[in-house]
Design an enzyme around this catalytic site. Sequence first.
Site, PDB file in Angstrom:
ATOM      1  N   HIS A  35       0.786  -1.066  -0.064  1.00  0.00           N
ATOM      2  CA  HIS A  35      -0.026   0.030  -0.073  1.00  0.00           C
ATOM      3  C   HIS A  35       0.919   1.020  -0.168  1.00  0.00           C
ATOM      4  O   HIS A  35       1.991   1.396   0.495  1.00  0.00           O
ATOM      5  CB  HIS A  35      -0.941   0.016   1.096  1.00  0.00           C
ATOM      6  CG  HIS A  35      -1.941   0.835   0.970  1.00  0.00           C
ATOM      7  ND1 HIS A  35      -1.997   2.501   1.487  1.00  0.00           N
ATOM      8  CD2 HIS A  35      -3.418   0.603   0.679  1.00  0.00           C
ATOM      9  CE1 HIS A  35      -3.063   2.805   0.990  1.00  0.00           C
ATOM     10  NE2 HIS A  35      -3.973   2.039   0.742  1.00  0.00           N
ATOM     11  N   GLU A  38      -7.857  -4.959  -0.673  1.00  0.00           N
ATOM     12  CA  GLU A  38      -8.384  -5.755  -1.611  1.00  0.00           C
ATOM     13  C   GLU A  38      -8.324  -7.249  -1.222  1.00  0.00           C
ATOM     14  O   GLU A  38      -9.050  -7.992  -2.092  1.00  0.00           O
ATOM     15  CB  GLU A  38      -7.743  -5.437  -2.845  1.00  0.00           C
ATOM     16  CG  GLU A  38      -7.674  -4.042  -3.314  1.00  0.00           C
ATOM     17  CD  GLU A  38      -8.916  -3.539  -3.858  1.00  0.00           C
ATOM     18  OE1 GLU A  38      -9.941  -3.930  -3.321  1.00  0.00           O
ATOM     19  OE2 GLU A  38      -9.109  -2.835  -4.721  1.00  0.00           O
TER      20      GLU A  38
HETATM   21  N1  CMC Z   1       4.063  -7.286  -4.993  1.00  0.00           N
HETATM   22  C1  CMC Z   1       5.369  -7.323  -4.993  1.00  0.00           C
HETATM   23  N2  CMC Z   1       6.120  -6.296  -4.801  1.00  0.00           N
HETATM   24  C2  CMC Z   1       5.645  -5.137  -4.312  1.00  0.00           C
HETATM   25  C3  CMC Z   1       4.242  -5.161  -4.121  1.00  0.00           C
HETATM   26  C4  CMC Z   1       3.384  -6.279  -4.195  1.00  0.00           C
HETATM   27  N3  CMC Z   1       2.202  -6.202  -4.610  1.00  0.00           N
HETATM   28  N4  CMC Z   1       4.043  -3.927  -3.719  1.00  0.00           N
HETATM   29  C5  CMC Z   1       5.132  -2.984  -3.874  1.00  0.00           C
HETATM   30  N5  CMC Z   1       6.274  -4.187  -4.133  1.00  0.00           N
HETATM   31  C6  CMC Z   1       7.560  -3.574  -4.073  1.00  0.00           C
HETATM   32  C7  CMC Z   1       8.017  -3.467  -5.404  1.00  0.00           C
HETATM   33  O1  CMC Z   1       9.288  -4.205  -5.283  1.00  0.00           O
HETATM   34  C8  CMC Z   1       8.466  -2.015  -5.611  1.00  0.00           C
HETATM   35  O2  CMC Z   1       9.635  -2.036  -6.093  1.00  0.00           O
HETATM   36  P1  CMC Z   1      10.086  -1.785  -7.667  1.00  0.00           P
HETATM   37  O3  CMC Z   1       9.739  -0.315  -7.933  1.00  0.00           O
HETATM   38  O4  CMC Z   1      11.336  -2.487  -7.747  1.00  0.00           O
HETATM   39  O5  CMC Z   1       8.762  -2.557  -8.271  1.00  0.00           O
HETATM   40  C9  CMC Z   1       8.422  -1.417  -4.182  1.00  0.00           C
HETATM   41  O6  CMC Z   1       7.770  -2.428  -3.410  1.00  0.00           O
HETATM   42  C10 CMC Z   1       7.533  -0.094  -4.009  1.00  0.00           C
HETATM   43  O7  CMC Z   1       6.586  -0.300  -4.601  1.00  0.00           O
HETATM   44  P2  CMC Z   1       5.765   1.025  -5.092  1.00  0.00           P
HETATM   45  O8  CMC Z   1       5.344   0.645  -6.599  1.00  0.00           O
HETATM   46  O9  CMC Z   1       6.734   2.292  -5.172  1.00  0.00           O
HETATM   47  O10 CMC Z   1       4.776   1.292  -3.775  1.00  0.00           O
HETATM   48  P3  CMC Z   1       3.544   2.243  -4.243  1.00  0.00           P
HETATM   49  O11 CMC Z   1       3.409   2.968  -2.939  1.00  0.00           O
HETATM   50  O12 CMC Z   1       3.711   3.010  -5.650  1.00  0.00           O
HETATM   51  O13 CMC Z   1       2.600   1.183  -4.661  1.00  0.00           O
HETATM   52  C11 CMC Z   1       0.580  -0.322  -4.762  1.00  0.00           C
HETATM   53  C12 CMC Z   1       1.499   0.759  -3.836  1.00  0.00           C
HETATM   54  C13 CMC Z   1      -0.822  -0.590  -3.974  1.00  0.00           C
HETATM   55  C14 CMC Z   1       0.254   0.256  -6.048  1.00  0.00           C
HETATM   56  C15 CMC Z   1       1.567  -1.607  -4.576  1.00  0.00           C
HETATM   57  O14 CMC Z   1       1.934  -2.129  -3.535  1.00  0.00           O
HETATM   58  C16 CMC Z   1       0.971  -2.640  -5.578  1.00  0.00           C
HETATM   59  O15 CMC Z   1       1.017  -2.655  -6.975  1.00  0.00           O
HETATM   60  N6  CMC Z   1       0.221  -3.463  -5.143  1.00  0.00           N
HETATM   61  C17 CMC Z   1      -0.720  -4.767  -5.867  1.00  0.00           C
HETATM   62  C18 CMC Z   1      -1.914  -4.170  -6.448  1.00  0.00           C
HETATM   63  C19 CMC Z   1      -2.785  -3.895  -5.424  1.00  0.00           C
HETATM   64  O16 CMC Z   1      -2.945  -4.743  -4.444  1.00  0.00           O
HETATM   65  N7  CMC Z   1      -3.612  -2.946  -5.464  1.00  0.00           N
HETATM   66  C20 CMC Z   1      -4.687  -2.440  -4.504  1.00  0.00           C
HETATM   67  C21 CMC Z   1      -4.284  -1.342  -3.571  1.00  0.00           C
HETATM   68  S1  CMC Z   1      -5.100  -0.897  -2.217  1.00  0.00           S
HETATM   69  C22 CMC Z   1      -6.597  -0.406  -2.698  1.00  0.00           C
HETATM   70  C23 CMC Z   1      -6.664   1.086  -2.480  1.00  0.00           C
HETATM   71  O17 CMC Z   1      -6.611   1.608  -1.259  1.00  0.00           O
HETATM   72  O18 CMC Z   1      -6.729   1.839  -3.690  1.00  0.00           O
END
Ligand code: CMC
Length: 376
Positions: free
Chosen positions: A255, A313
């Site tokens: 998240h 989710e």
């Molecule tokens: N699985 C594997 N690695 C992950 C994941 C994951 N679910 N989430 C973050 N990471 C890692 C990843 O290694 C990333 O590094 P890199 O840039 O090398 O890929 C690092 O953590 C930092 O991630 P980020 O993309 O900078 O983190 P963010 O704050 O931009 O993203 C997120 C948050 C929710 C988009 C992400 O955790 C993700 O893609 N999760 C999976 C999709 C998901 O479950 N979405 C529902 C979100 S909750 C609903 C809501 O509140 O809207």
Amino acid sequence: MTGPVSEGLDGIAVGETEISQIDGSTGSLAIRGYPIAEVAQEATYEETVFLLLYGRLPTAEELTGFRKRIASNREISNKVKIVIEQAAQEEKSAMDALRMGVAGANLGHERDNPEADAIRLIAVFPTIVAAYWRYRQGKDPIAPRQDLRHAANYLYMLTGEKASEARIEGVETYLNTVADHGLNASTFTARVVVSTQADLVSAGTAAVGALKGPLHGGAPGPVLEMLRTVNETGNPADYVRSTLAGGDRLMGFGHRVYRTRDPRAAVLEDAAHEFYTESDDADLFETAREFEEVAVELLAERVPDRRLETNVEFYTAVLLAGVGVPKELFTTTFAISRVSGWMAHALEQLDDNRLIRPTAHYTGEIDRSWTAIAER
Ligand code: CMC
């Protein structure tokens, strides 16, 4: 302009709000000061909406009037039904159909005032989603019933039968849990739109678009597929390892704000637990719990500098599948709830509005001179 850039506006406060409070380090969420677990368990969805829009709990009399007001706004016009039917026939996604339906939500209605638009949008979301689902089955939509609560009426419009109290409660808990969550991408979108002094129907339409993507509201469908696969193979560790080795993200984990488990995951896990223990088939729930344990451990090995736990989710998928919401409608069911947060934020934005207009650092070419087309 110089100075640091925050990619994805990470950690940037762009305003003040009195609607919901998130603490990402302790993993807590409160709606208008009430802890999310209390709102989820105690409220009917209409009470949550009242709380979001007006900042306080309604009296019994106010709640009765408010319920009636929402219920009397549930109908959609034939013009909107035609658009939704077309979307269903072309097998567009439910979110596409919702976006088209919401865009037409004021057809046949006079432009009133922002608060009336807010109520109308909140009222029609379930009707649009259910109509889409009926058309997808080759059936006619079922007219909304004014005597049913929001959650009960939604389930009723999907099938034409009144759902059991356990299913209604499951959906209601879900709707209460995800109704608002700070400046998430779709809520921010809604605020940006009304900050231009555009109307709330435009804000709701844009917000549906922002919610659609898998990084925001589109994750629970893939979560369910993942759990069903793991249920069949019986090997969560292999699934996690091969997903991460392939460079893919594990849906339902991580998240932007939380560095702990998402507090909504706990609320929805409890609700799912309650629902599944009363049903004959608790397989999916057991698989989810086992998967979570394994995945959190493997994610910690793989990404040691960022604590990745379940987000909202993950148990959304388990709960909604249990109560019989079709997988294709998971994200639209999220929207049915979150529209109340969007509308509360849109009204709050209008209350003390300043155009939202950030800047970007320019990193492109400079000092070029034009080449005539014949010479390129
Ligand atoms: N699985 C594997 N690695 C992950 C994941 C994951 N679910 N989430 C973050 N990471 C890692 C990843 O290694 C990333 O590094 P890199 O840039 O090398 O890929 C690092 O953590 C930092 O991630 P980020 O993309 O900078 O983190 P963010 O704050 O931009 O993203 C997120 C948050 C929710 C988009 C992400 O955790 C993700 O893609 N999760 C999976 C999709 C998901 O479950 N979405 C529902 C979100 S909750 C609903 C809501 O509140 O809207």
